[in-house]
Motif scaffolding. Structure first.
Motif, PDB file in Angstrom:
ATOM      1  N   ARG A  74      -6.265  -2.445   4.052  1.00  0.00           N
ATOM      2  CA  ARG A  74      -6.020  -3.248   2.561  1.00  0.00           C
ATOM      3  C   ARG A  74      -5.986  -2.087   1.568  1.00  0.00           C
ATOM      4  O   ARG A  74      -5.052  -2.562   0.381  1.00  0.00           O
ATOM      5  CB  ARG A  74      -7.629  -3.670   2.460  1.00  0.00           C
ATOM      6  CG  ARG A  74      -7.708  -4.448   1.097  1.00  0.00           C
ATOM      7  CD  ARG A  74      -9.049  -4.942   1.039  1.00  0.00           C
ATOM      8  NE  ARG A  74      -9.358  -6.042   1.760  1.00  0.00           N
ATOM      9  CZ  ARG A  74     -10.205  -6.157   2.911  1.00  0.00           C
ATOM     10  NH1 ARG A  74     -10.809  -4.805   3.209  1.00  0.00           N
ATOM     11  NH2 ARG A  74     -10.336  -6.941   3.550  1.00  0.00           N
ATOM     12  N   ALA A  75      -6.562  -0.884   1.601  1.00  0.00           N
ATOM     13  CA  ALA A  75      -6.406   0.091   0.607  1.00  0.00           C
ATOM     14  C   ALA A  75      -4.709   0.681   0.562  1.00  0.00           C
ATOM     15  O   ALA A  75      -4.229   0.499  -0.383  1.00  0.00           O
ATOM     16  CB  ALA A  75      -6.990   1.374   0.858  1.00  0.00           C
ATOM     17  N   LEU A  76      -4.085   0.778   1.815  1.00  0.00           N
ATOM     18  CA  LEU A  76      -2.849   1.106   1.762  1.00  0.00           C
ATOM     19  C   LEU A  76      -1.989  -0.105   0.995  1.00  0.00           C
ATOM     20  O   LEU A  76      -0.946   0.130   0.400  1.00  0.00           O
ATOM     21  CB  LEU A  76      -2.231   1.214   3.195  1.00  0.00           C
ATOM     22  CG  LEU A  76      -0.952   1.704   3.392  1.00  0.00           C
ATOM     23  CD1 LEU A  76      -0.688   3.253   2.894  1.00  0.00           C
ATOM     24  CD2 LEU A  76      -0.858   1.919   5.040  1.00  0.00           C
ATOM     25  N   ALA A  77      -2.238  -1.390   1.530  1.00  0.00           N
ATOM     26  CA  ALA A  77      -1.464  -2.375   1.090  1.00  0.00           C
ATOM     27  C   ALA A  77      -1.663  -2.628  -0.575  1.00  0.00           C
ATOM     28  O   ALA A  77      -0.654  -2.977  -1.093  1.00  0.00           O
ATOM     29  CB  ALA A  77      -1.900  -3.776   1.697  1.00  0.00           C
ATOM     30  N   GLU A  78      -2.693  -2.188  -1.141  1.00  0.00           N
ATOM     31  CA  GLU A  78      -3.037  -2.179  -2.645  1.00  0.00           C
ATOM     32  C   GLU A  78      -2.098  -1.553  -3.295  1.00  0.00           C
ATOM     33  O   GLU A  78      -1.357  -1.971  -4.375  1.00  0.00           O
ATOM     34  CB  GLU A  78      -4.328  -2.443  -2.638  1.00  0.00           C
ATOM     35  CG  GLU A  78      -5.126  -3.463  -2.649  1.00  0.00           C
ATOM     36  CD  GLU A  78      -6.772  -3.218  -2.784  1.00  0.00           C
ATOM     37  OE1 GLU A  78      -6.972  -2.175  -3.326  1.00  0.00           O
ATOM     38  OE2 GLU A  78      -7.437  -4.084  -2.538  1.00  0.00           O
ATOM     39  N   GLY A  79      -1.956  -0.305  -2.987  1.00  0.00           N
ATOM     40  CA  GLY A  79      -0.941   0.762  -3.396  1.00  0.00           C
ATOM     41  C   GLY A  79       0.433   0.219  -3.320  1.00  0.00           C
ATOM     42  O   GLY A  79       1.178   0.225  -4.305  1.00  0.00           O
ATOM     43  N   VAL A  80       0.784  -0.115  -1.912  1.00  0.00           N
ATOM     44  CA  VAL A  80       2.176  -0.279  -1.886  1.00  0.00           C
ATOM     45  C   VAL A  80       2.684  -1.680  -2.430  1.00  0.00           C
ATOM     46  O   VAL A  80       3.666  -1.666  -3.023  1.00  0.00           O
ATOM     47  CB  VAL A  80       2.337  -0.528  -0.248  1.00  0.00           C
ATOM     48  CG1 VAL A  80       3.487  -1.250   0.339  1.00  0.00           C
ATOM     49  CG2 VAL A  80       2.179   0.728   0.574  1.00  0.00           C
ATOM     50  N   GLY A  81       1.725  -2.636  -2.333  1.00  0.00           N
ATOM     51  CA  GLY A  81       2.008  -3.808  -3.262  1.00  0.00           C
ATOM     52  C   GLY A  81       2.288  -3.553  -4.536  1.00  0.00           C
ATOM     53  O   GLY A  81       3.174  -4.239  -5.256  1.00  0.00           O
ATOM     54  N   ALA A  82       1.601  -2.881  -5.192  1.00  0.00           N
ATOM     55  CA  ALA A  82       1.855  -2.437  -6.650  1.00  0.00           C
ATOM     56  C   ALA A  82       3.122  -1.969  -6.818  1.00  0.00           C
ATOM     57  O   ALA A  82       3.834  -2.388  -7.729  1.00  0.00           O
ATOM     58  CB  ALA A  82       0.694  -1.511  -7.322  1.00  0.00           C
TER      59      ALA A  82
ATOM     60  N   VAL B  60      -1.669  -4.302   7.454  1.00  0.00           N
ATOM     61  CA  VAL B  60      -0.838  -3.982   6.319  1.00  0.00           C
ATOM     62  C   VAL B  60      -0.173  -5.240   5.895  1.00  0.00           C
ATOM     63  O   VAL B  60      -0.338  -5.783   4.650  1.00  0.00           O
ATOM     64  CB  VAL B  60       0.048  -2.763   6.357  1.00  0.00           C
ATOM     65  CG1 VAL B  60       0.966  -2.613   5.354  1.00  0.00           C
ATOM     66  CG2 VAL B  60      -1.112  -1.358   6.589  1.00  0.00           C
ATOM     67  N   ARG B  61       0.522  -5.788   6.824  1.00  0.00           N
ATOM     68  CA  ARG B  61       1.408  -6.941   6.663  1.00  0.00           C
ATOM     69  C   ARG B  61       0.478  -8.310   5.952  1.00  0.00           C
ATOM     70  O   ARG B  61       1.225  -8.830   4.932  1.00  0.00           O
ATOM     71  CB  ARG B  61       2.226  -7.142   7.811  1.00  0.00           C
ATOM     72  CG  ARG B  61       3.276  -8.383   7.558  1.00  0.00           C
ATOM     73  CD  ARG B  61       3.998  -8.442   8.730  1.00  0.00           C
ATOM     74  NE  ARG B  61       4.926  -7.245   9.266  1.00  0.00           N
ATOM     75  CZ  ARG B  61       4.465  -6.860  10.320  1.00  0.00           C
ATOM     76  NH1 ARG B  61       3.045  -6.902  11.158  1.00  0.00           N
ATOM     77  NH2 ARG B  61       5.166  -5.804  10.852  1.00  0.00           N
ATOM     78  N   ARG B  62      -0.508  -8.361   6.648  1.00  0.00           N
ATOM     79  CA  ARG B  62      -1.223  -9.475   6.101  1.00  0.00           C
ATOM     80  C   ARG B  62      -1.640  -9.266   4.924  1.00  0.00           C
ATOM     81  O   ARG B  62      -2.103 -10.297   4.133  1.00  0.00           O
ATOM     82  CB  ARG B  62      -2.425  -9.616   7.135  1.00  0.00           C
ATOM     83  CG  ARG B  62      -3.619 -10.554   6.917  1.00  0.00           C
ATOM     84  CD  ARG B  62      -4.375 -10.896   8.230  1.00  0.00           C
ATOM     85  NE  ARG B  62      -4.705  -9.902   8.966  1.00  0.00           N
ATOM     86  CZ  ARG B  62      -5.672  -9.025   8.897  1.00  0.00           C
ATOM     87  NH1 ARG B  62      -6.528  -9.070   7.728  1.00  0.00           N
ATOM     88  NH2 ARG B  62      -5.965  -7.822   9.607  1.00  0.00           N
TER      89      ARG B  62
ATOM     90  N   GLU C  40      -1.059 -11.210   0.755  1.00  0.00           N
ATOM     91  CA  GLU C  40      -2.015 -11.742  -0.187  1.00  0.00           C
ATOM     92  C   GLU C  40      -1.495 -11.520  -1.567  1.00  0.00           C
ATOM     93  O   GLU C  40      -1.935 -11.835  -2.526  1.00  0.00           O
ATOM     94  CB  GLU C  40      -3.264 -11.134   0.037  1.00  0.00           C
ATOM     95  CG  GLU C  40      -3.816 -11.834   1.549  1.00  0.00           C
ATOM     96  CD  GLU C  40      -5.184 -11.091   1.916  1.00  0.00           C
ATOM     97  OE1 GLU C  40      -5.631 -10.402   1.187  1.00  0.00           O
ATOM     98  OE2 GLU C  40      -5.490 -11.502   3.116  1.00  0.00           O
ATOM     99  N   ILE C  41      -0.692 -10.193  -1.657  1.00  0.00           N
ATOM    100  CA  ILE C  41      -0.485  -9.740  -3.025  1.00  0.00           C
ATOM    101  C   ILE C  41       0.849  -9.974  -3.616  1.00  0.00           C
ATOM    102  O   ILE C  41       1.035 -10.206  -4.742  1.00  0.00           O
ATOM    103  CB  ILE C  41      -0.562  -8.093  -2.929  1.00  0.00           C
ATOM    104  CG1 ILE C  41      -1.825  -7.592  -2.589  1.00  0.00           C
ATOM    105  CG2 ILE C  41      -0.281  -7.504  -4.223  1.00  0.00           C
ATOM    106  CD1 ILE C  41      -2.144  -6.330  -2.034  1.00  0.00           C
TER     107      ILE C  41
ATOM    108  N   PRO D 113       8.906  -7.710   1.539  1.00  0.00           N
ATOM    109  CA  PRO D 113      10.204  -6.992   1.869  1.00  0.00           C
ATOM    110  C   PRO D 113      10.115  -6.524   3.288  1.00  0.00           C
ATOM    111  O   PRO D 113       9.132  -6.940   4.112  1.00  0.00           O
ATOM    112  CB  PRO D 113      10.150  -5.732   1.003  1.00  0.00           C
ATOM    113  CG  PRO D 113       8.579  -5.362   0.874  1.00  0.00           C
ATOM    114  CD  PRO D 113       7.940  -6.807   0.796  1.00  0.00           C
ATOM    115  N   GLY D 114      10.994  -6.262   3.857  1.00  0.00           N
ATOM    116  CA  GLY D 114      11.312  -5.562   5.203  1.00  0.00           C
ATOM    117  C   GLY D 114      10.007  -4.511   5.399  1.00  0.00           C
ATOM    118  O   GLY D 114       9.767  -3.867   4.420  1.00  0.00           O
TER     119      GLY D 114
END
Length: 374
Positions: A294-302, A329-331, A335-336, A341-342
């Protein structure tokens, strides 16, 4: 000695220099050719081409490559090819816990590679010496001259200087390119490691054919490399992609938190154990991995919302966990983001930075050999 010193005829006219570079580029990027073939491809006269080819052979930038087998009824024509072994290039990855080197010929074919652990508490001079010594030990005894090198390292790097490094605190302020140039006696550049990794993935890895890429290094630390229009993007002062600095994301603490949340004893560094436990269904490990994802996805999502990449490549030690990390991470990204993307795992692993570094050195040589120098 500079790369341009390898070119023949320092007192030639500007037109002669330009024509020499045209011929050299043709043979560097393509197959061996005869005099007639070079003349046809460049539009230059046969006498001009013959003179240029002769001088390039004498300067050892071209080699004779046998004879043309096409039936012409006359004497077989000599073929010429670029002498890729006229020099070597080097890529260095200087990290907190290890240094890596990759050596190639001028065409990018690997000659040698090595990796060595280092003391994370080394002072800057000792860290640079460790990388240089590893390079020298790795170079074959009969190696030709080192034409160019590039070094990658964590932190914000601009104009060859480490402006800020969190992963290696004493590294901040190190004139890395200048120090390496003095030790190696050839042109050396220094670039943020994640930007070299994303270049490597674009050239020979998971992002081939993709021009807008976000690379995420997930290991002892979290970092981001950005590729825009096929080129690493550092921004105005080399700090583009440094989203881990944002305190709300918790990226600096995330690698340690993954271990502690899963119950790894203090002092141990066993991410593999955590992932293995998660794959077995251990509830504590599964939750720790999910929180990390989740932490990784929040930064990547931004970053994805800001730059809209075609592909996100995940590299570093975490990438070896595969879908154990990629699925959550994909999940969480779903949500964001408006649209995912790929998402791919690095094809190059721990070699990505050194490969990107040697590609950057190769680009520098190409620029020197094939531009008119005006």
């Amino acid at each position: 000695m500079t790369v341009r010193d390898a070119l023949p005829g320092g007192d030639q006219s500007a037109l002669r220099h330009l024509n020499t570079r045209r011929v050299l580029r043709l043979l560097y990027e393509g197959p061996s050719l005869t005099i007639s073939g070079v003349s046809r491809e460049t539009g230059l006269s046969r006498p001009t081409v013959q003179g240029i080819l002769t001088s390039l052979v004498e300067s050892r930038l071209l080699l004779l490559d046998g004879f043309d087998n096409a039936p012409t009824g006359g004497r077989p024509a000599q073929r010429y090819r670029f002498a890729a072994d006229a020099g070597i290039l080097a890529g260095l990855d200087i990290g907190a816990h290890a240094v890596s080197v990759r050596i190639t010929d001028l065409a990018g074919a690997q000659v040698a590679a090595a990796r060595a652990a280092i003391d994370p508490d080394l002072e800057p001079a000792g860290r640079i010496d460790a990388a240089v010594n590893l390079l020298r030990r790795t170079m074959p005894a009969d190696s030709p001259r080192l034409w160019a090198a590039c070094a990658g390292s964590p932190g914000i790097i601009a104009d060859g200087v480490v402006r800020l490094s969190v992963a290696i605190p004493d590294w901040t302020g190190t004139a890395l390119a200048k120090e390496l140039t003095a030790r190696l006696d050839c042109p050396v550049s220094a670039v943020k490691d994640a930007n070299l990794a994303v270049l490597a993935e674009h050239r020979v890895g998971a992002a081939q054919g993709v021009d807008h890429v976000l690379y995420v290094h997930a290991g002892h630390r979290l970092g981001v490399g950005v590729l825009v229009d096929g080129r690493p993007f550092g921004g105005g002062r080399g700090a583009a992609g440094e989203i881990g600095r944002h305190p709300g994301l918790g990226w600096e603490a995330a690698p340690r938190k993954l271990l502690s949340d899963a119950g790894v004893a203090p002092g141990m560094n066993s991410r593999e154990w955590v992932f293995a436990q998660a794959r077995r269904g251990d509830r504590r490990a599964v939750q720790a991995v999910d929180d990390y994802a989740r932490a990784l996805a929040e930064g990547v999502g931004a970053m994805v919302l800001a730059m809209d990449p075609q592909l996100v490549v995940v590299g570093g030690g975490i990438a070896r966990a595969g879908e154990t990390v990629m699925e959550p991470v994909r999940r969480h990204l779903a949500e964001i983001l408006y649209e995912l993307p790929g998402l791919a795992i690095s094809a190059l692993g721990d070699d990505a930075v050194a490969i990107g570094a040697v590609e950057t050195a190769r680009d520098a040589v190409r620029a020197e050999l094939f531009t008119d120098g005006s």
